[in-house]
Design a protein around this motif. Structure first.
Motif, PDB file in Angstrom:
ATOM      1  N   GLY A   1       0.837  -1.194   0.000  1.00 28.21           N
ATOM      2  CA  GLY A   1       0.000   0.000   0.000  1.00 28.21           C
ATOM      3  C   GLY A   1       0.868   1.239   0.000  1.00 28.21           C
ATOM      4  O   GLY A   1       2.087   1.184  -0.209  1.00 28.21           O
ATOM      5  N   ARG A   2       0.240   2.388   0.308  1.00 23.57           N
ATOM      6  CA  ARG A   2       0.979   3.662   0.284  1.00 23.57           C
ATOM      7  C   ARG A   2       2.134   3.661   1.261  1.00 23.57           C
ATOM      8  O   ARG A   2       3.117   4.387   1.064  1.00 23.57           O
ATOM      9  N   ALA A   3       2.048   2.870   2.307  1.00 20.02           N
ATOM     10  CA  ALA A   3       3.132   2.838   3.291  1.00 20.02           C
ATOM     11  C   ALA A   3       4.450   2.385   2.672  1.00 20.02           C
ATOM     12  O   ALA A   3       5.524   2.672   3.215  1.00 20.02           O
ATOM     13  N   GLU A   4       4.382   1.683   1.529  1.00 26.35           N
ATOM     14  CA  GLU A   4       5.600   1.208   0.880  1.00 26.35           C
ATOM     15  C   GLU A   4       5.966   2.016  -0.367  1.00 26.35           C
ATOM     16  O   GLU A   4       6.823   1.614  -1.150  1.00 26.35           O
TER      17      GLU A   4
ATOM     18  N   ASN B   1       8.005   9.105 -10.564  1.00 28.21           N
ATOM     19  CA  ASN B   1       7.923   8.887  -9.114  1.00 28.21           C
ATOM     20  C   ASN B   1       7.048   9.913  -8.415  1.00 28.21           C
ATOM     21  O   ASN B   1       6.315   9.583  -7.476  1.00 28.21           O
ATOM     22  N   ASP B   2       7.110  11.166  -8.870  1.00 27.71           N
ATOM     23  CA  ASP B   2       6.354  12.229  -8.212  1.00 27.71           C
ATOM     24  C   ASP B   2       4.848  12.112  -8.433  1.00 27.71           C
ATOM     25  O   ASP B   2       4.068  12.783  -7.740  1.00 27.71           O
ATOM     26  N   GLU B   3       4.429  11.293  -9.402  1.00 29.02           N
ATOM     27  CA  GLU B   3       3.007  11.166  -9.719  1.00 29.02           C
ATOM     28  C   GLU B   3       2.351   9.948  -9.057  1.00 29.02           C
ATOM     29  O   GLU B   3       1.123   9.810  -9.100  1.00 29.02           O
ATOM     30  N   LEU B   4       3.155   9.079  -8.470  1.00 26.18           N
ATOM     31  CA  LEU B   4       2.620   7.800  -8.011  1.00 26.18           C
ATOM     32  C   LEU B   4       1.572   7.950  -6.913  1.00 26.18           C
ATOM     33  O   LEU B   4       0.543   7.255  -6.920  1.00 26.18           O
ATOM     34  N   ALA B   5       1.806   8.822  -5.944  1.00 30.90           N
ATOM     35  CA  ALA B   5       0.853   8.985  -4.849  1.00 30.90           C
ATOM     36  C   ALA B   5      -0.497   9.474  -5.359  1.00 30.90           C
ATOM     37  O   ALA B   5      -1.550   8.942  -4.984  1.00 30.90           O
ATOM     38  N   ALA B   6      -0.472  10.498  -6.226  1.00 29.96           N
ATOM     39  CA  ALA B   6      -1.730  11.015  -6.777  1.00 29.96           C
ATOM     40  C   ALA B   6      -2.426   9.969  -7.635  1.00 29.96           C
ATOM     41  O   ALA B   6      -3.661   9.882  -7.649  1.00 29.96           O
ATOM     42  N   ASP B   7      -1.642   9.169  -8.353  1.00 29.76           N
ATOM     43  CA  ASP B   7      -2.238   8.108  -9.170  1.00 29.76           C
ATOM     44  C   ASP B   7      -2.947   7.070  -8.294  1.00 29.76           C
ATOM     45  O   ASP B   7      -4.021   6.572  -8.644  1.00 29.76           O
ATOM     46  N   LEU B   8      -2.348   6.728  -7.171  1.00 27.85           N
ATOM     47  CA  LEU B   8      -3.007   5.804  -6.247  1.00 27.85           C
ATOM     48  C   LEU B   8      -4.301   6.409  -5.702  1.00 27.85           C
ATOM     49  O   LEU B   8      -5.335   5.734  -5.616  1.00 27.85           O
ATOM     50  N   ASP B   9      -4.253   7.685  -5.344  1.00 23.97           N
ATOM     51  CA  ASP B   9      -5.437   8.352  -4.798  1.00 23.97           C
ATOM     52  C   ASP B   9      -6.576   8.390  -5.816  1.00 23.97           C
ATOM     53  O   ASP B   9      -7.757   8.300  -5.440  1.00 23.97           O
TER      54      ASP B   9
ATOM     55  N   ASP C   1       7.685   4.774  -0.457  1.00 22.84           N
ATOM     56  CA  ASP C   1       9.098   5.165  -0.360  1.00 22.84           C
ATOM     57  C   ASP C   1      10.011   4.031  -0.804  1.00 22.84           C
ATOM     58  O   ASP C   1      11.037   4.268  -1.468  1.00 22.84           O
ATOM     59  N   LEU C   2       9.657   2.809  -0.451  1.00 23.09           N
ATOM     60  CA  LEU C   2      10.411   1.654  -0.933  1.00 23.09           C
ATOM     61  C   LEU C   2      10.349   1.588  -2.449  1.00 23.09           C
ATOM     62  O   LEU C   2      11.385   1.437  -3.120  1.00 23.09           O
ATOM     63  N   PHE C   3       9.159   1.719  -3.013  1.00 24.82           N
ATOM     64  CA  PHE C   3       9.002   1.611  -4.459  1.00 24.82           C
ATOM     65  C   PHE C   3       9.762   2.713  -5.195  1.00 24.82           C
ATOM     66  O   PHE C   3      10.253   2.500  -6.304  1.00 24.82           O
ATOM     67  N   ARG C   4       9.866   3.899  -4.569  1.00 26.56           N
ATOM     68  CA  ARG C   4      10.494   5.041  -5.234  1.00 26.56           C
ATOM     69  C   ARG C   4      12.002   5.106  -5.045  1.00 26.56           C
ATOM     70  O   ARG C   4      12.622   6.098  -5.427  1.00 26.56           O
ATOM     71  N   ARG C   5      12.610   4.062  -4.496  1.00 18.84           N
ATOM     72  CA  ARG C   5      14.059   4.096  -4.307  1.00 18.84           C
ATOM     73  C   ARG C   5      14.831   4.087  -5.624  1.00 18.84           C
ATOM     74  O   ARG C   5      15.984   4.514  -5.667  1.00 18.84           O
ATOM     75  N   LEU C   6      14.229   3.587  -6.679  1.00 19.37           N
ATOM     76  CA  LEU C   6      14.847   3.669  -7.999  1.00 19.37           C
ATOM     77  C   LEU C   6      14.315   4.924  -8.694  1.00 19.37           C
ATOM     78  O   LEU C   6      13.107   5.182  -8.681  1.00 19.37           O
ATOM     79  N   PRO C   7      15.178   5.722  -9.290  1.00 19.13           N
ATOM     80  CA  PRO C   7      14.757   7.022  -9.830  1.00 19.13           C
ATOM     81  C   PRO C   7      14.033   6.902 -11.171  1.00 19.13           C
ATOM     82  O   PRO C   7      14.361   6.056 -11.999  1.00 19.13           O
ATOM     83  N   TYR C   8      13.029   7.766 -11.352  1.00 17.95           N
ATOM     84  CA  TYR C   8      12.336   7.915 -12.632  1.00 17.95           C
ATOM     85  C   TYR C   8      11.414   9.116 -12.505  1.00 17.95           C
ATOM     86  O   TYR C   8      10.889   9.403 -11.427  1.00 17.95           O
ATOM     87  N   GLY C   9      11.156   9.800 -13.598  1.00 14.67           N
ATOM     88  CA  GLY C   9      10.349  11.014 -13.573  1.00 14.67           C
ATOM     89  C   GLY C   9       8.928  10.808 -13.101  1.00 14.67           C
ATOM     90  O   GLY C   9       8.289  11.755 -12.613  1.00 14.67           O
TER      91      GLY C   9
END
Length: 313
Positions: free
Chosen positions: A15-18, A30-38, A20-28
């Protein structure tokens, strides 16, 4: 759902708690992932990681339009710098696809944004080639390479020449009919592929329903270009997707190609969005669509990225 192979654990995030783990590898993205989940464009069970102990060594994720029950696009696939990174990627893709892609269906296309000069940058090229090698070992092939383009405020917009007039679209049937005409002789790889499976009228109607109707931005922005006597020459669809103002679609009907109209039609679409005080306008076109790429360049659109699209049979 987790798979353990030797020292490698592969599983979806919890879930969202992970995140930060998922975003440890860089890619543009990454900044959209939280909003996409929401918004429901992503789901934790579509976002898989490969771990060696606590270290993230690969990841993969799918995206959909908000509310869709199945993924529309595989758009995140990254590998750490382990010596066996390509093998890890193959194993992760294979495990994740078995759970995420509905049985008996074709896997969604894989799209990846890369630097515009990726072939000339040794680090970027190796990363591209590693990911390509992994997806190709699962059966995919490179389908098309596209230019990602951006217009920025302050860039001059071509003034109207008087050769064309612009009006709003009068309805679905008018636009779909023009879209079907534009498909004749198209240089767009996705459109050409669609027409190997269906007639132009069906492909146009499907694109209208699946893509254009998905934009929440006003239909009043859409423009038909005509000669002064009223004969349609082409159209442009300015829109706003979930992330940016865009030129979603632009076309000139075959009878009027070769007259330089595409630049004037693009300028009109740019004016419509610029009047909304947007921070940027995004667009894209295939590298093989040279006339369209040149029209964007003349209009001041900058090639800031490329996109590689891979497909499975």
């Amino acid at each position: 759902m987790a798979a353990v192979q030797h020292d490698l654990t592969m599983r979806p995030i919890t879930g969202r708690a992970e995140l930060d783990l998922f975003r440890r590898l860089p890619y543009g993205l990454n900044d959209e992932l939280a909003a996409d989940l929401d918004s429901g464009r992503r789901h934790p069970h579509w976002m898989w990681v490969a771990l060696r102990g606590d270290r993230l060594v690969a990841r993969v994720a799918w995206w959909s339009r908000s509310g869709d029950a199945t993924p529309f696009l595989l758009d995140v696939f990254d590998l750490a710098d382990d010596p066996d990174r390509v093998d890890i990627g193959v194993r992760l893709l294979t495990a994740a696809m078995a759970e995420v892609v509905p049985e008996g269906t074709r896997p969604p296309e894989y799209g990846r944004y890369v630097p515009p000069d990726w072939r000339d940058d040794a680090v970027a090229r190796r990363a591209v080639e590693d990911r390509a090698a992994a997806v190709e070992r699962t059966g995919a092939r490179l389908f098309v390479e596209r230019l990602r383009l951006e217009w920025r405020p302050g860039t001059p917009v071509q003034a109207p020449s008087g050769r064309l007039e612009f009006r709003r679209v009068r309805g679905r049937d008018e636009l779909v009919a023009l879209m079907a005409q534009v498909l004749e002789g198209t240089l767009d790889a996705h459109s050409r592929d669609d027409m190997t499976r269906m007639p132009a009228e069906q492909a146009a109607a499907q694109q209208y329903e699946d893509e254009l109707m998905g934009y929440a931005s006003p239909r009043d922005w859409w423009r038909i270009a005509t000669l002064p006597g009223g004969e349609p020459v082409g159209f442009v669809i300015p829109a706003h997707n979930s992330y940016n103002p865009i030129i979603a679609y632009i076309g000139v009907v075959p009878a009027h190609r070769g007259n330089g109209y595409v630049g004037e039609i693009l300028a009109e679409g740019t004016r419509v969005l610029a009047a909304e005080d947007v921070p940027r306008i995004r667009a894209s076109t295939d590298t093989g669509n040279v006339p369209m790429a040149r029209a964007f360049e003349r209009a001041g659109y900058v090639n800031f990225e490329r996109e590689l699209n891979f497909t499975w049979p």
